[in-house]
Design a protein around this motif. Sequence first.
Motif, PDB file in Angstrom:
ATOM      1  N   THR A 122      -1.497  -7.341  19.469  1.00 15.02           N
ATOM      2  CA  THR A 122      -2.438  -8.163  18.323  1.00 15.02           C
ATOM      3  C   THR A 122      -4.033  -7.259  18.510  1.00 15.02           C
ATOM      4  OG1 THR A 122      -1.923  -9.970  19.596  1.00 15.02           O
ATOM      5  CG2 THR A 122      -3.243 -10.025  18.811  1.00 15.02           C
ATOM      6  N   MET A 123      -4.034  -6.719  19.261  1.00 21.46           N
ATOM      7  CA  MET A 123      -5.633  -5.033  19.126  1.00 21.46           C
ATOM      8  C   MET A 123      -4.869  -4.384  17.981  1.00 21.46           C
ATOM      9  SD  MET A 123      -7.877  -6.389  21.802  1.00 21.46           S
ATOM     10  CE  MET A 123      -8.935  -4.979  22.801  1.00 21.46           C
ATOM     11  N   SER A 124      -4.475  -3.747  18.028  1.00 20.09           N
ATOM     12  CA  SER A 124      -3.686  -3.071  16.817  1.00 20.09           C
ATOM     13  C   SER A 124      -4.025  -3.347  15.635  1.00 20.09           C
ATOM     14  CB  SER A 124      -1.862  -2.318  17.044  1.00 20.09           C
ATOM     15  OG  SER A 124      -1.310  -3.168  16.692  1.00 20.09           O
ATOM     16  N   TRP A 125      -3.798  -4.598  15.359  1.00 21.62           N
ATOM     17  CA  TRP A 125      -4.618  -4.863  13.877  1.00 21.62           C
ATOM     18  C   TRP A 125      -5.711  -4.782  13.265  1.00 21.62           C
ATOM     19  CZ3 TRP A 125      -0.766  -6.458  10.215  1.00 21.62           C
ATOM     20  CH2 TRP A 125      -0.107  -6.692  10.719  1.00 21.62           C
ATOM     21  N   LEU A 129      -6.301  -3.303  10.068  1.00 21.24           N
ATOM     22  CA  LEU A 129      -6.906  -4.192   9.094  1.00 21.24           C
ATOM     23  C   LEU A 129      -9.153  -4.053   8.921  1.00 21.24           C
ATOM     24  CD1 LEU A 129      -4.543  -7.388   9.258  1.00 21.24           C
ATOM     25  CD2 LEU A 129      -4.935  -5.909   7.327  1.00 21.24           C
ATOM     26  N   GLY A 130      -9.789  -2.688  10.482  1.00 21.91           N
ATOM     27  CA  GLY A 130     -10.076  -2.948  10.312  1.00 21.91           C
ATOM     28  C   GLY A 130     -11.321  -2.323   9.183  1.00 21.91           C
ATOM     29  N   ALA A 134      -6.547   1.339   8.628  1.00 17.21           N
ATOM     30  CA  ALA A 134      -5.844   2.336   8.139  1.00 17.21           C
ATOM     31  C   ALA A 134      -6.087   1.664   6.344  1.00 17.21           C
ATOM     32  CB  ALA A 134      -4.671   2.448   8.989  1.00 17.21           C
ATOM     33  N   LEU A 135      -5.781   0.400   6.478  1.00 17.07           N
ATOM     34  CA  LEU A 135      -6.027  -0.507   5.232  1.00 17.07           C
ATOM     35  C   LEU A 135      -6.855   0.323   4.291  1.00 17.07           C
ATOM     36  CD1 LEU A 135      -3.577  -1.507   3.416  1.00 17.07           C
ATOM     37  CD2 LEU A 135      -4.309  -3.389   3.951  1.00 17.07           C
ATOM     38  N   ASN A 136      -8.060   0.084   5.243  1.00 15.22           N
ATOM     39  CA  ASN A 136      -9.514   0.111   4.265  1.00 15.22           C
ATOM     40  C   ASN A 136      -9.889   1.524   3.249  1.00 15.22           C
ATOM     41  OD1 ASN A 136     -10.979  -1.446   3.008  1.00 15.22           O
ATOM     42  ND2 ASN A 136     -10.979  -2.120   5.253  1.00 15.22           N
ATOM     43  N   GLY A 137      -8.951   2.757   4.341  1.00 20.49           N
ATOM     44  CA  GLY A 137      -8.744   4.172   4.436  1.00 20.49           C
ATOM     45  C   GLY A 137      -8.209   4.722   3.729  1.00 20.49           C
ATOM     46  N   ILE A 138      -6.821   3.480   3.438  1.00 24.45           N
ATOM     47  CA  ILE A 138      -6.785   4.000   2.355  1.00 24.45           C
ATOM     48  C   ILE A 138      -6.559   4.088   0.951  1.00 24.45           C
ATOM     49  CG2 ILE A 138      -3.481   3.577   1.455  1.00 24.45           C
ATOM     50  CD1 ILE A 138      -2.041   4.011   3.894  1.00 24.45           C
ATOM     51  N   LEU A 139      -6.799   2.522   0.717  1.00 23.77           N
ATOM     52  CA  LEU A 139      -7.757   1.793  -0.721  1.00 23.77           C
ATOM     53  C   LEU A 139      -8.453   2.948  -0.760  1.00 23.77           C
ATOM     54  CD1 LEU A 139      -7.137  -1.751   0.406  1.00 23.77           C
ATOM     55  CD2 LEU A 139      -5.439  -0.557  -1.630  1.00 23.77           C
ATOM     56  N   ILE A 145     -11.281   0.857  -4.152  1.00 28.15           N
ATOM     57  CA  ILE A 145     -12.638  -0.223  -3.614  1.00 28.15           C
ATOM     58  C   ILE A 145     -13.231   1.467  -3.338  1.00 28.15           C
ATOM     59  CG2 ILE A 145     -11.069  -2.003  -3.006  1.00 28.15           C
ATOM     60  CD1 ILE A 145     -11.477  -0.895   0.056  1.00 28.15           C
ATOM     61  N   GLN A 146     -14.938   1.074  -3.101  1.00 32.43           N
ATOM     62  CA  GLN A 146     -16.063   1.944  -3.096  1.00 32.43           C
ATOM     63  C   GLN A 146     -16.222   1.620  -1.564  1.00 32.43           C
ATOM     64  OE1 GLN A 146     -16.348   3.923  -5.229  1.00 32.43           O
ATOM     65  NE2 GLN A 146     -14.679   3.283  -6.898  1.00 32.43           N
ATOM     66  N   ALA A 147     -16.834   0.138  -1.074  1.00 39.51           N
ATOM     67  CA  ALA A 147     -16.802  -0.511   0.114  1.00 39.51           C
ATOM     68  C   ALA A 147     -15.861  -0.966   0.642  1.00 39.51           C
ATOM     69  CB  ALA A 147     -17.836  -1.172  -0.469  1.00 39.51           C
ATOM     70  N   PRO A 148     -15.820  -1.207   1.866  1.00 40.79           N
ATOM     71  CA  PRO A 148     -14.107  -1.530   2.909  1.00 40.79           C
ATOM     72  C   PRO A 148     -14.595  -2.630   2.628  1.00 40.79           C
ATOM     73  CG  PRO A 148     -16.314  -0.456   4.594  1.00 40.79           C
ATOM     74  CD  PRO A 148     -16.358  -0.005   2.688  1.00 40.79           C
ATOM     75  N   LEU A 149     -13.495  -3.241   2.302  1.00 38.41           N
ATOM     76  CA  LEU A 149     -12.937  -5.200   2.038  1.00 38.41           C
ATOM     77  C   LEU A 149     -12.765  -5.624   3.591  1.00 38.41           C
ATOM     78  CD1 LEU A 149      -9.909  -5.450  -0.554  1.00 38.41           C
ATOM     79  CD2 LEU A 149     -12.289  -5.892  -0.177  1.00 38.41           C
ATOM     80  N   GLN A 150     -13.465  -6.450   3.575  1.00 37.17           N
ATOM     81  CA  GLN A 150     -13.249  -7.481   5.397  1.00 37.17           C
ATOM     82  C   GLN A 150     -12.296  -8.202   4.714  1.00 37.17           C
ATOM     83  OE1 GLN A 150     -15.890  -7.740   7.726  1.00 37.17           O
ATOM     84  NE2 GLN A 150     -14.469  -8.602   8.595  1.00 37.17           N
ATOM     85  N   MET A 151     -11.328  -7.784   6.510  1.00 37.10           N
ATOM     86  CA  MET A 151      -9.903  -8.371   6.054  1.00 37.10           C
ATOM     87  C   MET A 151      -9.963  -9.185   7.576  1.00 37.10           C
ATOM     88  SD  MET A 151      -7.763  -5.371   4.612  1.00 37.10           S
ATOM     89  CE  MET A 151      -8.179  -4.143   4.731  1.00 37.10           C
TER      90      MET A 151
END
Lengths: 290, 359
Positions: A122-125, A129-130, A134-139, A145-151
């Motif tokens: 569960t923590m690995s998410w 998504l933080g 990883a996801l924000n990093g890739i995007l 995107i310019q700023a990280p998305l709040q996921m």
Amino acid sequence: MADADAALDRRPWFLLAPALLAIAFLVIVPMSFILVYSFYENVDLAVDKVAFQFSNWQALFHDSYYRVAIWKTLRLSVIVTMLAAVLGYIPAYFIAMTTFRHRWLLLLLLILPFWVSFIIRTMSWIHILGNEGALNGILMWLGLIQAPLQMMYQEGTVIIGFLHVFLPYMILNVYVSLEGIDRNLEPAARTLGATPWQAFREVTLPLSMPGLAAGCLLVFVLTGGSYVTPLILGGPRDFLFGNLIHDAVVSELNWPMGATLSFTLLVLLGLVVVAYSRVMGLNQLSKAFR
Amino acid sequence: MAGVELKNVEKSFGAVTAVKGLDITFEEGSFTTLLGPSGCGKTTILRMVAGLEAPTAGDILVGGTRINDVPIHKRNLGLVFQNYALFPHRTIGQNIAFGLKYRGVSGSDAAAKVKAALDIVRLPGVEDRYPAQLSGGQQQRIALARAIVIEPDVLLLDEPLSALDANLREEMRVELKAIQHRIGVTSIFVTHDQSEALAMSDKIIVMSAGKVQQVGAPEEVYNSPANEFVANFLGASNILDVRVAGSDRDAIGLEVPHFGVISVPRARAAGLGDAKSGRLVIRAEKLKLLPAGDAGAGVLAQGVVRAVDYQGQIARYFVQVGDMELQIMNMIDGRPFSAGDATTVAIDPRDCSVLPADG
């Protein structure tokens, strides 16, 4: 002769005894204690007075906070169950129908996540998504995107976390059901004029209902009773009924209220199980397979 | 209703070739059996006609129209499976009406057709039962009713009797043939059971290793096997090495070890050509076993009974004649011979057929 018959009559009870004893001592007795505890009075932090009074139950029925929690729990459980049914059926169907020779490997992959603690999974998410995940990093690297998305820390994250943890239960249940269906039935339906989709809908889907229904019930009850996933992945507003119990017992050290809430959750989920098996007619469905 | 044609059909599964170079015609309204051991490709042919497998090469025609690219549900074929494949969650009535629904037949029309189909398979009034409430034989009748109620162009039968017990199988054999005869549907029947094939077929196609070995009427395939495979697969045959000892216009003289010269009609030795040696095929039930020294009709040799397989009306004997062991099946007339009895074996030349030595 009569002695032999009597011994035979008692035999089912001998065989049932371990299960009955386990249920009695590990479920019925502790739950009775909890029911008794719900009538105690909480004087101060962790200080309870033995009593028979209804203030805890009155709080439960009058404080809308609890009703909101019940409603949220019900809603989230339904959403998670429905998503798990759709997302779980597809891989289950694939595993059951594949001609891949090493099917055991696919089943092993399904069980593999159970080897890692569910808290860690569960923590690995957070790392995916933080804000720094990883996801924000890739995007950001792609310049999308310019700023990280709040996921993180919202309801969607909690749903993803639940699906991640409970999907294998759904897949395994549906798989077992699909596995038991005669492989000639779909071809038989096809030769009679059904399109692939019609053959699935008329034959395979109804015959896999027992597994799908069992998987849905399992996921619903497991979700309804959870508190760790929303605690790790949810925001302040994403609490389930289980979180209230956790708060009452661990944070507020109000065990009588915790006991009241626990017993309420048990009864609610129990009612769901009973109503569900009545409505779904699980016992009716099994008649077709006599 | 329509005939089925296979033109140069081939099917491979990866590197394995299941069937190759098939040119088969199933005449309209006929009952044709694909007979062969398991793995000979007979079921593959059926599945290709049904559309459950796609041929690697070649054309499949139903009623003169190429159907290779027609999806299964548009082919209008009736398929009966070995394990019945009835829908367990549907009643018998719903099972039979299943195909009607996709043909726009519903309500009382469908109910009437279901009733008629149940009458044909002699199981009236079971519409409301579930498949699991019927016996194996009854379930297979329902499967047949479900396949014929849609009035298919072709009826495909994939070992439909194999799952039934022996008595029921023989009863169903007669009935299935009678039903087919009555509705006159072109039928392709797959089996590994030679007695089913012989009893039911208008035409038998004997297959082995993905190739057609012989095509012919039951008595043709049985009495004049085209090669040793067919001779061995249909019934028990004795195959003896023989040398050509002489010939005239009507017959060929063959030197058979221990029996001497047998004069076989030319028509029974067509495959031999000008060869100097060949193989003589004689069925186990065509050999006659007589008490030692008895002068019966035909060509005789002396032998000793090695073993007896008693089967009630008939007995199967294993008889040693010189260095050859012959299988003989005879009706039991009075008392059967016992192991160790000295006997005379008689061959009637008209029962022999001759194959080339490398056949």
